[in-house]
Design a protein around this motif. Structure first.
Motif, PDB file in Angstrom:
ATOM      1  N   TYR A 172       0.857  -1.183   0.000  1.00 29.05           N
ATOM      2  CA  TYR A 172       0.000   0.000   0.000  1.00 29.05           C
ATOM      3  C   TYR A 172       0.891   1.230   0.000  1.00 29.05           C
ATOM      4  CZ  TYR A 172      -3.634   3.295   1.538  1.00 29.05           C
ATOM      5  OH  TYR A 172      -4.508   4.353   1.640  1.00 29.05           O
ATOM      6  N   LEU A 186      -3.015  -1.206   6.353  1.00 26.89           N
ATOM      7  CA  LEU A 186      -1.654  -1.181   5.829  1.00 26.89           C
ATOM      8  C   LEU A 186      -1.059   0.203   5.983  1.00 26.89           C
ATOM      9  CD1 LEU A 186      -2.028  -3.338   2.574  1.00 26.89           C
ATOM     10  CD2 LEU A 186      -1.626  -4.057   4.937  1.00 26.89           C
ATOM     11  N   ILE A 246      -9.161  -4.131   2.994  1.00 29.89           N
ATOM     12  CA  ILE A 246      -8.129  -3.113   3.173  1.00 29.89           C
ATOM     13  C   ILE A 246      -8.739  -1.741   2.897  1.00 29.89           C
ATOM     14  CG2 ILE A 246      -5.898  -2.240   2.375  1.00 29.89           C
ATOM     15  CD1 ILE A 246      -5.249  -5.114   1.481  1.00 29.89           C
TER      16      ILE A 246
END
Length: 219
Positions: free
Chosen positions: A5, A214, A183
């Motif tokens: 990320y 992340l 996510i």
């Protein structure tokens, strides 16, 4: 496979011999160095600058191909990039796997003000894993279809509100999509999209999904 990320909605997916990128708005992360990656393919969900990002610069240096919806692909071709022009509804094959573009509900305009084509989400199918990047979107019943047809293992969902889903709507999206891992993305980059990440985690976990936060500082 290594999923990185980079921040906002930008991700790099490192495979065995190469990397692919999605929405490479990477200039805001000084710790990320794309020059050292073997980037062969770039996917752009829509034409807004915080998603198109540095796609042109990266594609030219790496001789990478940018895959995008027709109108955006035509613009990128005009800028001298190698492109693959697509629309919704079919798997597109690559030597490392395949990708399908799916609908997102959002606006899209090119840097010169022209219409940038429809906004999209992208599903990447590689190495036995399916990854759904929702792009910029509101909550839409299309997400139920994504679960039924594609059953993604990982879903990257915008949660910042204002321009996309907020945490409450994104938690519903996570439930509808049914991915094992969710996510969050597209939040806290600028004040209009500040989000309560703890609230999102709590809402997602009610439906037994794993929420993975992340850190773009650890690319």
């Amino acid at each position: 496979m290594d999923l990185k990320y980079i921040g906002h909605s930008a991700f790099e997916i490192k495979l065995e011999n190469n990397s692919i990128m999605i929405d490479p708005y990477v200039s805001h992360n000084e710790k990320y160095n794309w020059h050292d990656s073997n980037i062969t393919d770039i996917f752009v969900t829509h034409a807004h600058s915080d998603h198109l990002g540095q796609a042109i610069e990266i594609a030219k240096e790496k001789d990478a191909t940018i895959t995008a919806i027709v109108e955006l692909a035509q613009y990128l071709k005009e800028q001298g990039c190698k492109v693959r022009s697509v629309n919704f509804g079919a798997w597109i094959n690559y030597d490392w796997g395949r990708v399908v573009f799916v609908p997102a509900y959002h606006s899209s305009s090119l840097p010169d003000g022209r219409y940038g084509g429809e906004a999209a989400g992208v599903i990447v199918d590689t190495q036995g894993v399916r990854i759904y990047h929702a792009g910029d979107t509101c909550l839409t019943s299309e997400m139920k279809t994504i679960k039924e047809l594609y059953r993604p293992n990982i879903a990257m969902l915008p949660i910042g509100g204002n321009y996309t889903m907020d945490v409450e709507h994104a938690a519903v999206a996570a439930h509808w999509i049914g991915a094992q891992t969710v996510i969050p993305m597209h939040y806290n980059t600028f004040p209009e999209i500040n989000a309560d990440i703890e609230k999102f985690m709590a809402l997602v976990q009610v439906n037994n999904s794993n929420c993975a936060i992340l850190d773009p500082e650890k690319v």
